[in-house]
Write a protein that holds these residues in place. Structure first.
Motif, PDB file in Angstrom:
ATOM      1  N   GLU A  41     -21.709 -14.787 -32.528  1.00 29.90           N
ATOM      2  CA  GLU A  41     -22.281 -14.763 -31.178  1.00 29.90           C
ATOM      3  C   GLU A  41     -22.588 -13.345 -30.693  1.00 29.90           C
ATOM      4  O   GLU A  41     -22.276 -12.975 -29.550  1.00 29.90           O
ATOM      5  CB  GLU A  41     -21.340 -15.474 -30.200  1.00 29.90           C
ATOM      6  CG  GLU A  41     -21.088 -16.924 -30.589  1.00 29.90           C
ATOM      7  CD  GLU A  41     -20.401 -17.724 -29.500  1.00 29.90           C
ATOM      8  OE1 GLU A  41     -20.504 -17.347 -28.321  1.00 29.90           O
ATOM      9  OE2 GLU A  41     -19.762 -18.736 -29.825  1.00 29.90           O
ATOM     10  N   ILE A  42     -23.231 -12.545 -31.554  1.00 26.88           N
ATOM     11  CA  ILE A  42     -23.391 -11.127 -31.240  1.00 26.88           C
ATOM     12  C   ILE A  42     -24.388 -10.852 -30.122  1.00 26.88           C
ATOM     13  O   ILE A  42     -24.416  -9.762 -29.583  1.00 26.88           O
ATOM     14  CB  ILE A  42     -23.816 -10.328 -32.494  1.00 26.88           C
ATOM     15  CG1 ILE A  42     -25.075 -10.936 -33.119  1.00 26.88           C
ATOM     16  CG2 ILE A  42     -22.690 -10.255 -33.491  1.00 26.88           C
ATOM     17  CD1 ILE A  42     -25.603 -10.152 -34.303  1.00 26.88           C
ATOM     18  N   GLY A  43     -25.195 -11.845 -29.730  1.00 27.81           N
ATOM     19  CA  GLY A  43     -26.158 -11.604 -28.673  1.00 27.81           C
ATOM     20  C   GLY A  43     -25.564 -11.585 -27.282  1.00 27.81           C
ATOM     21  O   GLY A  43     -26.259 -11.283 -26.308  1.00 27.81           O
ATOM     22  N   LYS A  44     -24.292 -11.872 -27.161  1.00 27.02           N
ATOM     23  CA  LYS A  44     -23.678 -12.037 -25.847  1.00 27.02           C
ATOM     24  C   LYS A  44     -23.333 -10.724 -25.154  1.00 27.02           C
ATOM     25  O   LYS A  44     -23.174 -10.682 -23.941  1.00 27.02           O
ATOM     26  CB  LYS A  44     -22.395 -12.872 -25.965  1.00 27.02           C
ATOM     27  CG  LYS A  44     -22.638 -14.348 -26.210  1.00 27.02           C
ATOM     28  CD  LYS A  44     -21.336 -15.133 -26.085  1.00 27.02           C
ATOM     29  CE  LYS A  44     -21.594 -16.630 -26.055  1.00 27.02           C
ATOM     30  NZ  LYS A  44     -20.350 -17.400 -25.806  1.00 27.02           N
ATOM     31  N   GLY A  45     -23.135  -9.654 -25.890  1.00 23.88           N
ATOM     32  CA  GLY A  45     -22.586  -8.437 -25.306  1.00 23.88           C
ATOM     33  C   GLY A  45     -21.085  -8.404 -25.502  1.00 23.88           C
ATOM     34  O   GLY A  45     -20.439  -9.436 -25.769  1.00 23.88           O
ATOM     35  N   THR A  69     -16.094 -10.890 -26.850  1.00 17.85           N
ATOM     36  CA  THR A  69     -14.646 -10.795 -27.031  1.00 17.85           C
ATOM     37  C   THR A  69     -13.950 -12.057 -26.521  1.00 17.85           C
ATOM     38  O   THR A  69     -13.039 -12.590 -27.170  1.00 17.85           O
ATOM     39  CB  THR A  69     -14.088  -9.569 -26.301  1.00 17.85           C
ATOM     40  OG1 THR A  69     -14.736  -8.390 -26.793  1.00 17.85           O
ATOM     41  CG2 THR A  69     -12.593  -9.435 -26.521  1.00 17.85           C
ATOM     42  N   LYS A  70     -14.366 -12.538 -25.351  1.00 19.23           N
ATOM     43  CA  LYS A  70     -13.765 -13.757 -24.796  1.00 19.23           C
ATOM     44  C   LYS A  70     -13.980 -14.944 -25.724  1.00 19.23           C
ATOM     45  O   LYS A  70     -13.045 -15.710 -26.003  1.00 19.23           O
ATOM     46  CB  LYS A  70     -14.353 -14.040 -23.415  1.00 19.23           C
ATOM     47  CG  LYS A  70     -13.774 -15.275 -22.732  1.00 19.23           C
ATOM     48  CD  LYS A  70     -14.364 -15.468 -21.340  1.00 19.23           C
ATOM     49  CE  LYS A  70     -13.782 -16.701 -20.650  1.00 19.23           C
ATOM     50  NZ  LYS A  70     -14.344 -16.882 -19.279  1.00 19.23           N
ATOM     51  N   ALA A  71     -15.208 -15.102 -26.216  1.00 21.23           N
ATOM     52  CA  ALA A  71     -15.502 -16.209 -27.131  1.00 21.23           C
ATOM     53  C   ALA A  71     -14.703 -16.083 -28.430  1.00 21.23           C
ATOM     54  O   ALA A  71     -14.222 -17.087 -28.979  1.00 21.23           O
ATOM     55  CB  ALA A  71     -17.001 -16.247 -27.424  1.00 21.23           C
ATOM     56  N   CYS A  90     -19.628   3.666 -35.426  1.00 19.26           N
ATOM     57  CA  CYS A  90     -19.940   2.314 -35.899  1.00 19.26           C
ATOM     58  C   CYS A  90     -21.310   1.889 -35.375  1.00 19.26           C
ATOM     59  O   CYS A  90     -21.414   1.018 -34.495  1.00 19.26           O
ATOM     60  CB  CYS A  90     -18.874   1.330 -35.434  1.00 19.26           C
ATOM     61  SG  CYS A  90     -17.174   1.789 -35.833  1.00 19.26           S
ATOM     62  N   PRO A  91     -22.393   2.481 -35.873  1.00 26.59           N
ATOM     63  CA  PRO A  91     -23.697   2.273 -35.245  1.00 26.59           C
ATOM     64  C   PRO A  91     -24.212   0.846 -35.284  1.00 26.59           C
ATOM     65  O   PRO A  91     -24.845   0.382 -34.333  1.00 26.59           O
ATOM     66  CB  PRO A  91     -24.618   3.225 -36.025  1.00 26.59           C
ATOM     67  CG  PRO A  91     -23.921   3.464 -37.328  1.00 26.59           C
ATOM     68  CD  PRO A  91     -22.461   3.424 -37.003  1.00 26.59           C
ATOM     69  N   ARG A  92     -23.970   0.106 -36.373  1.00 20.97           N
ATOM     70  CA  ARG A  92     -24.513  -1.251 -36.437  1.00 20.97           C
ATOM     71  C   ARG A  92     -23.802  -2.180 -35.464  1.00 20.97           C
ATOM     72  O   ARG A  92     -24.443  -2.963 -34.755  1.00 20.97           O
ATOM     73  CB  ARG A  92     -24.427  -1.798 -37.864  1.00 20.97           C
ATOM     74  CG  ARG A  92     -25.394  -1.119 -38.826  1.00 20.97           C
ATOM     75  CD  ARG A  92     -25.474  -1.861 -40.145  1.00 20.97           C
ATOM     76  NE  ARG A  92     -24.207  -1.817 -40.872  1.00 20.97           N
ATOM     77  CZ  ARG A  92     -23.941  -2.522 -41.967  1.00 20.97           C
ATOM     78  NH1 ARG A  92     -24.858  -3.330 -42.465  1.00 20.97           N
ATOM     79  NH2 ARG A  92     -22.773  -2.409 -42.583  1.00 20.97           N
ATOM     80  N   SER A  93     -22.491  -2.112 -35.394  1.00 17.37           N
ATOM     81  CA  SER A  93     -21.754  -2.939 -34.432  1.00 17.37           C
ATOM     82  C   SER A  93     -22.114  -2.559 -33.003  1.00 17.37           C
ATOM     83  O   SER A  93     -22.298  -3.420 -32.140  1.00 17.37           O
ATOM     84  CB  SER A  93     -20.251  -2.792 -34.655  1.00 17.37           C
ATOM     85  OG  SER A  93     -19.519  -3.553 -33.715  1.00 17.37           O
ATOM     86  N   ASN A  94     -22.222  -1.254 -32.739  1.00 15.09           N
ATOM     87  CA  ASN A  94     -22.612  -0.809 -31.401  1.00 15.09           C
ATOM     88  C   ASN A  94     -23.951  -1.416 -30.990  1.00 15.09           C
ATOM     89  O   ASN A  94     -24.127  -1.851 -29.845  1.00 15.09           O
ATOM     90  CB  ASN A  94     -22.723   0.719 -31.361  1.00 15.09           C
ATOM     91  CG  ASN A  94     -21.391   1.417 -31.532  1.00 15.09           C
ATOM     92  OD1 ASN A  94     -20.334   0.830 -31.314  1.00 15.09           O
ATOM     93  ND2 ASN A  94     -21.435   2.674 -31.938  1.00 15.09           N
ATOM     94  N   ALA A  95     -24.890  -1.450 -31.929  1.00 15.36           N
ATOM     95  CA  ALA A  95     -26.213  -1.988 -31.628  1.00 15.36           C
ATOM     96  C   ALA A  95     -26.169  -3.496 -31.412  1.00 15.36           C
ATOM     97  O   ALA A  95     -26.754  -4.020 -30.452  1.00 15.36           O
ATOM     98  CB  ALA A  95     -27.184  -1.640 -32.757  1.00 15.36           C
ATOM     99  N   ARG A  96     -25.447  -4.199 -32.272  1.00 22.12           N
ATOM    100  CA  ARG A  96     -25.453  -5.657 -32.206  1.00 22.12           C
ATOM    101  C   ARG A  96     -24.695  -6.187 -30.995  1.00 22.12           C
ATOM    102  O   ARG A  96     -24.970  -7.283 -30.514  1.00 22.12           O
ATOM    103  CB  ARG A  96     -24.910  -6.236 -33.509  1.00 22.12           C
ATOM    104  CG  ARG A  96     -25.974  -6.202 -34.610  1.00 22.12           C
ATOM    105  CD  ARG A  96     -25.382  -6.138 -36.007  1.00 22.12           C
ATOM    106  NE  ARG A  96     -26.446  -6.097 -37.010  1.00 22.12           N
ATOM    107  CZ  ARG A  96     -27.183  -5.017 -37.277  1.00 22.12           C
ATOM    108  NH1 ARG A  96     -26.967  -3.893 -36.619  1.00 22.12           N
ATOM    109  NH2 ARG A  96     -28.141  -5.046 -38.187  1.00 22.12           N
TER     110      ARG A  96
END
Length: 457
Positions: free
Chosen positions: A83-87, A92-94, A314-320
């Motif tokens: 669910e990376i589109g959530k922010g 984190t909650k999900a 962590c550029p990819r995680s930061n972006a996603r």
């Protein structure tokens, strides 16, 4: 009686020592668990005398140090790109709601999957923040090296001592689990366990100070997430209602906890950044390895640099997770100790450190077109620079006599290249550019992954 060390020679097209210039048509001489020398291929042409080292020719391949991932969460490997589109906060909650009913076997299965995937990309050492502690068992099982930060949470200063006692009990249970492979990995130092205060907004200063004291007494690094999002920064500077609501969920209604009283957040002083908050409470020091550092300003970077704090970019995680872009170029010019991390498979498509390096280079070049940061600098960040962040630069991170034989051998497989053309191009570009695939991963001279299979003998 001294045991005779087994000697082996590994030949290939390129050897990348990292702290010296690349060597073409070269070889490594191994003695037991360590590197004895980097030699020319001609020197490997020895007689068939039984006393001479065995020779293994990898052909058109690149040998470099085993790669180092400075930040991940193997716990969540069964939740790819969750669910990376959530922010960040909704994500984190999900995530918390998804794993709330996981048992010990679920955590271990997930962590094992992540560890095996990491090995398949040539990673020999992982820094992992683990809620369950299963990452320690996973690394021991697969034969990888790592530093596991057992996560710590608590925002009520009045309960800091009790929360810390609970963490200590969890730590003792992990290191005395009776698992033979973990016992051996801990005893020989291949796996180490430390404390990971989750973040400045989820760990109150009094509890963090207890963690720092323990880490200093036990000569351990401290792992954390720091300034990961603009919301975190806004919450410390003034307020962010979504962050407060998230804390109300995490420390209140989640798992049927006690009603959340905002008075327990009295330790939060408005008007400061997350970095300044830690600095005010004397929680910044050279033992701290912080992941992300996205929402930082020039003053924050100066504080991190002066205190010797290390950063896992962590550029990819930061972006996603839509957290933004960490100021990599400013971090480099500030002189911060800096490496790269993938974060978890729940926020990143894979645990491939070369892909992380490739993304870091492309993103930085887009933002800073005149930057000198390229494939070589990125590869250094996932080898020797990462080792410096871990205070292990004398053991791992480069290919030099006396260092551990932690090696990744990558076969050059770019079909666009004609035979022999690899000699004419930059070997750093071969690796970071994605023109190679892992052939074999050696840790302390022992094969741990070869042709897609773990070698655990």
């Amino acid at each position: 009686m001294n045991q005779t060390l087994v000697k082996r020679i590994l030949k290939c097209s390129w050897v990348l020592p990292i702290c010296a210039e690349p060597k073409r048509h070269a070889a490594l001489l191994l003695e037991g668990e360590k590197i004895a020398a980097v030699i020319d291929a001609e020197q490997s042409k020895l007689s068939d005398d039984a006393s001479n080292p065995s020779v293994h020719d990898y052909g058109d391949a690149v040998i470099c140090p085993g790669l180092i991932n400075l930040h991940t969460h193997l716990d969540y490997s069964l939740l790819p790109s969750f669910e990376i589109g959530k922010g960040l906060l909704p994500w984190t909650k999900a995530l918390m709601q998804t794993v709330v009913n996981w048992g010990a076997s679920d955590w271990l299965t997930s962590a094992l999957q992540g560890a095996r995937k990491a090995a398949g990309y040539g990673t020999s050492f992982l820094v992992d923040s683990s809620y369950s502690g299963s990452a320690a068992h996973a690394l021991a099982e697969v034969g990888l090296k790592g530093l596991i930060g057992l996560e710590l949470f608590g925002i009520d200063e009045g309960r800091a001592e009790n929360i810390w006692s609970t963490w200590l009990a969890k730590y003792q249970s992990l290191i005395t689990s009776g698992n033979a492979k973990l016992d051996e990995a801990l005893q020989c130092g291949r796996v180490e366990i430390t404390v990971s205060p989750h973040a400045p907004y989820t760990v109150c200063p009094a509890l963090w100070q207890l963690a720092n004291k323990w880490a200093a007494e036990n000569d351990r690094l401290v792992l954390t997430h720091l300034a990961e999002s603009q919301q975190e920064c806004r919450w410390f500077v003034s307020n962010d209602q979504e962050m407060t609501d998230h804390l109300r969920f995490a420390f209140g209604s989640f798992r049927g906890a006690q009603p959340f009283d905002e008075d327990i957040l009295s330790w939060k002083q408005s008007g400061c950044s997350p970095v300044e908050h830690l600095d005010r409470h004397q929680l910044l020091n050279a033992n701290l390895l912080s992941a992300h550092a996205v929402a930082v300003n020039d003053d924050d970077l100066a504080k991190l640099g002066s205190q010797g704090v290390s950063v896992a970019h962590c550029p990819r995680s930061n972006a996603r997770l839509r957290n933004g872009y960490a100021p990599l170029e400013k971090m480099r010019t500030t002189g911060l100790k800096l490496g790269l991390g993938t974060d978890s498979l729940a926020s990143c498509e894979d645990l491939d450190m070369l892909a992380e390096a490739r993304f870091a280079v492309a993103l930085n070049q887009a933002v800073n077109p005149d930057s000198t940061y390229g494939p070589r600098q990125a590869l250094e960040q996932i080898t020797i620079e990462a080792a410096r962040c871990l205070r292990k630069e004398n053991e791992i991170g480069s290919l030099a006599p006396g260092k551990r034989a932690d090696l990744a051998i990558f076969q050059i497989d770019d079909r666009r290249q004609t035979k022999g053309a690899s000699e004419q191009i930059d070997p750093y570009e071969l690796l970071v550019g994605g023109h190679c695939r892992l052939r074999e991963l050696l840790i302390d001279g022992i094969s741990r992954h070869s042709n897609g299979h773990d070698q655990l003998g």
